[in-house]
Enzyme design. Sequence first.
Site, PDB file in Angstrom:
ATOM      1  N   HIS A 264       0.853  -1.193   0.000  1.00  0.00           N
ATOM      2  CA  HIS A 264       0.000   0.000   0.000  1.00  0.00           C
ATOM      3  C   HIS A 264       0.882   1.234   0.000  1.00  0.00           C
ATOM      4  O   HIS A 264       1.970   1.221   0.579  1.00  0.00           O
ATOM      5  CB  HIS A 264      -0.908   0.008   1.249  1.00  0.00           C
ATOM      6  CG  HIS A 264      -2.073   0.930   1.122  1.00  0.00           C
ATOM      7  ND1 HIS A 264      -2.006   2.252   1.497  1.00  0.00           N
ATOM      8  CD2 HIS A 264      -3.323   0.727   0.646  1.00  0.00           C
ATOM      9  CE1 HIS A 264      -3.187   2.822   1.256  1.00  0.00           C
ATOM     10  NE2 HIS A 264      -4.002   1.925   0.738  1.00  0.00           N
ATOM     11  N   GLU A 319      -8.135  -4.810  -0.391  1.00  0.00           N
ATOM     12  CA  GLU A 319      -8.691  -5.475  -1.567  1.00  0.00           C
ATOM     13  C   GLU A 319      -8.646  -6.991  -1.431  1.00  0.00           C
ATOM     14  O   GLU A 319      -9.445  -7.695  -2.030  1.00  0.00           O
ATOM     15  CB  GLU A 319      -7.910  -5.070  -2.831  1.00  0.00           C
ATOM     16  CG  GLU A 319      -7.670  -3.594  -2.998  1.00  0.00           C
ATOM     17  CD  GLU A 319      -8.924  -2.810  -3.313  1.00  0.00           C
ATOM     18  OE1 GLU A 319     -10.024  -3.390  -3.213  1.00  0.00           O
ATOM     19  OE2 GLU A 319      -8.812  -1.627  -3.638  1.00  0.00           O
TER      20      GLU A 319
HETATM   21  N1  COA Z   1       3.618  -7.647  -4.854  1.00  0.00           N
HETATM   22  C1  COA Z   1       4.926  -7.817  -5.021  1.00  0.00           C
HETATM   23  N2  COA Z   1       5.855  -6.869  -4.787  1.00  0.00           N
HETATM   24  C2  COA Z   1       5.391  -5.689  -4.346  1.00  0.00           C
HETATM   25  C3  COA Z   1       4.049  -5.443  -4.131  1.00  0.00           C
HETATM   26  C4  COA Z   1       3.134  -6.487  -4.394  1.00  0.00           C
HETATM   27  N3  COA Z   1       1.825  -6.332  -4.228  1.00  0.00           N
HETATM   28  N4  COA Z   1       3.886  -4.182  -3.702  1.00  0.00           N
HETATM   29  C5  COA Z   1       5.114  -3.644  -3.647  1.00  0.00           C
HETATM   30  N5  COA Z   1       6.023  -4.550  -4.047  1.00  0.00           N
HETATM   31  C6  COA Z   1       7.465  -4.369  -4.112  1.00  0.00           C
HETATM   32  C7  COA Z   1       7.846  -3.589  -5.368  1.00  0.00           C
HETATM   33  O1  COA Z   1       8.058  -4.460  -6.452  1.00  0.00           O
HETATM   34  C8  COA Z   1       9.075  -2.857  -4.947  1.00  0.00           C
HETATM   35  O2  COA Z   1      10.164  -3.754  -5.019  1.00  0.00           O
HETATM   36  P1  COA Z   1      11.616  -3.255  -5.492  1.00  0.00           P
HETATM   37  O3  COA Z   1      12.021  -2.235  -4.452  1.00  0.00           O
HETATM   38  O4  COA Z   1      12.428  -4.508  -5.481  1.00  0.00           O
HETATM   39  O5  COA Z   1      11.420  -2.627  -6.843  1.00  0.00           O
HETATM   40  C9  COA Z   1       8.814  -2.566  -3.462  1.00  0.00           C
HETATM   41  O6  COA Z   1       7.869  -3.526  -3.031  1.00  0.00           O
HETATM   42  C10 COA Z   1       8.250  -1.178  -3.237  1.00  0.00           C
HETATM   43  O7  COA Z   1       7.183  -0.955  -4.125  1.00  0.00           O
HETATM   44  P2  COA Z   1       6.562   0.475  -4.448  1.00  0.00           P
HETATM   45  O8  COA Z   1       6.050   0.490  -5.871  1.00  0.00           O
HETATM   46  O9  COA Z   1       7.481   1.565  -4.044  1.00  0.00           O
HETATM   47  O10 COA Z   1       5.344   0.501  -3.484  1.00  0.00           O
HETATM   48  P3  COA Z   1       4.200   1.575  -3.556  1.00  0.00           P
HETATM   49  O11 COA Z   1       3.976   1.981  -2.161  1.00  0.00           O
HETATM   50  O12 COA Z   1       4.426   2.637  -4.513  1.00  0.00           O
HETATM   51  O13 COA Z   1       3.014   0.684  -4.135  1.00  0.00           O
HETATM   52  C11 COA Z   1       0.947  -0.350  -4.479  1.00  0.00           C
HETATM   53  C12 COA Z   1       1.784   0.576  -3.571  1.00  0.00           C
HETATM   54  C13 COA Z   1      -0.423  -0.540  -3.834  1.00  0.00           C
HETATM   55  C14 COA Z   1       0.767   0.312  -5.862  1.00  0.00           C
HETATM   56  C15 COA Z   1       1.672  -1.695  -4.628  1.00  0.00           C
HETATM   57  O14 COA Z   1       1.925  -2.259  -3.355  1.00  0.00           O
HETATM   58  C16 COA Z   1       0.910  -2.671  -5.508  1.00  0.00           C
HETATM   59  O15 COA Z   1       1.045  -2.630  -6.745  1.00  0.00           O
HETATM   60  N6  COA Z   1       0.098  -3.594  -4.904  1.00  0.00           N
HETATM   61  C17 COA Z   1      -0.697  -4.524  -5.663  1.00  0.00           C
HETATM   62  C18 COA Z   1      -1.991  -3.873  -6.138  1.00  0.00           C
HETATM   63  C19 COA Z   1      -2.999  -3.687  -5.029  1.00  0.00           C
HETATM   64  O16 COA Z   1      -3.211  -4.547  -4.187  1.00  0.00           O
HETATM   65  N7  COA Z   1      -3.640  -2.500  -5.061  1.00  0.00           N
HETATM   66  C20 COA Z   1      -4.658  -2.157  -4.084  1.00  0.00           C
HETATM   67  C21 COA Z   1      -4.148  -1.118  -3.124  1.00  0.00           C
HETATM   68  S1  COA Z   1      -5.353  -0.763  -1.885  1.00  0.00           S
END
Ligand code: COA
Length: 378
Positions: A264, A319
């Site tokens: 998140h 979710e």
């Molecule tokens: N599955 C696998 N790896 C994940 C992940 C997930 N759901 N969420 C984050 N990561 C990893 C990223 O690949 C990244 O790895 P790296 O540093 O090796 O590149 C690291 O964790 C940090 O990710 P980042 O993109 O900076 O996190 P964020 O805070 O910007 O992303 C989300 C937040 C929600 C976009 C992300 O966690 C995600 O895509 N989740 C899946 C979609 C989801 O469930 N959305 C509903 C949200 S309520």
Amino acid sequence: MTDSSPGDKPAVKADQASRPYSPGLEGVIAGETSLGYVDGERGRLTYRGYRIGDLVAHGSYPAVANLLWTGDWEPNHRLPTAPIPPAVLAVLRALPATTKPMDALRTAVSAWGTTLDLPWPPTVDQARALTSFSPSALAAFARLRAGQEPIEPDPSLDLVEGFLYQLTGSRPDAGTARALDAYFIVGAEHGFNASTFTARVITSTRSDIVSAITGAIGTMKGPLHGGAPSEVVDQLSQVGSADHAEAWVREALAKGERLMGFGHRVYRAYDPRAAALRTVAEGMAHKPDWLQLAIEVEDVVLRVLAEKHPDRPLKTNVEFYAAPVLMGVGLAPDLFPATFSLARHAGWTAHALEQAANNRLIRPDVNYVGPPERDLPS
Ligand code: COA
């Protein structure tokens, strides 16, 4: 038109370079609210100070909506669904068979606005009327596309029970209605997310509440905002059974895929909405088939993510458990985003009220990066 006029000063302002710019407004404080507080570090969410878990355990969506609108906690507050004006029903009947649920809901809300006089500032009565109209509209759309006639609201049913009744034609059992009601409560409000911000920007121009919510629905339609629970369902069906979970998870991560329902932008701890929904799903009389699989897959995912990212907490988000709850109550996956929008009506409209109560036109500045002032080619 006040945006540009002949004789404007040179486009690049002297102080532009020194002013902070944050793409996506990340980290920018763009307003004040007393509605909801998201504490991402500690994994806490409160509405007007009340913990989300307590609201789910002791409240109902109408009581929570009323709390957001008025600040008063009346646990027995009721809000039945409202009838659809004939002009709006005619619009729903005229939609092409290929219409997507979010487009139908956005159109229905906009059409509803044409049947009423909705002066600014928005009122609690307007918020209530719109929040009770939209479930009827989505249910009518879902029936019409399946070749069935819409069902009139039953005023003896509360909003979520009424929505399920108008969708399916039969009264849901108490556990099913309770589970969807919990989903509506956890979806009602979540700070300055993109759709809420849209609603506030529109309200700040002194436009009406229907325009604000129509815009918010359009914002939530984007897959970066409202699309994850149906993707959780896709992933759980690919996993198929708990024995395959570990191999599937490791393979997905090796391919660089994101595991839906985890991680998140704000929460660094377990999302309190996920915890509340899991408890509700576990209490359902007819336990959703998906629930057991989700619980077993969650254990594996959390373990593997902790191994891969020891320094970055990646926990379950709302979710993940929204998916088994929504599947368990029998909703078609393509209705998930529009159902999320129904739940968020309470927060959107509460933000419209809050914005109007202390209004300042929202009009940020932008860094101009185009060519300097010049003559047209002769
Ligand atoms: N599955 C696998 N790896 C994940 C992940 C997930 N759901 N969420 C984050 N990561 C990893 C990223 O690949 C990244 O790895 P790296 O540093 O090796 O590149 C690291 O964790 C940090 O990710 P980042 O993109 O900076 O996190 P964020 O805070 O910007 O992303 C989300 C937040 C929600 C976009 C992300 O966690 C995600 O895509 N989740 C899946 C979609 C989801 O469930 N959305 C509903 C949200 S309520």
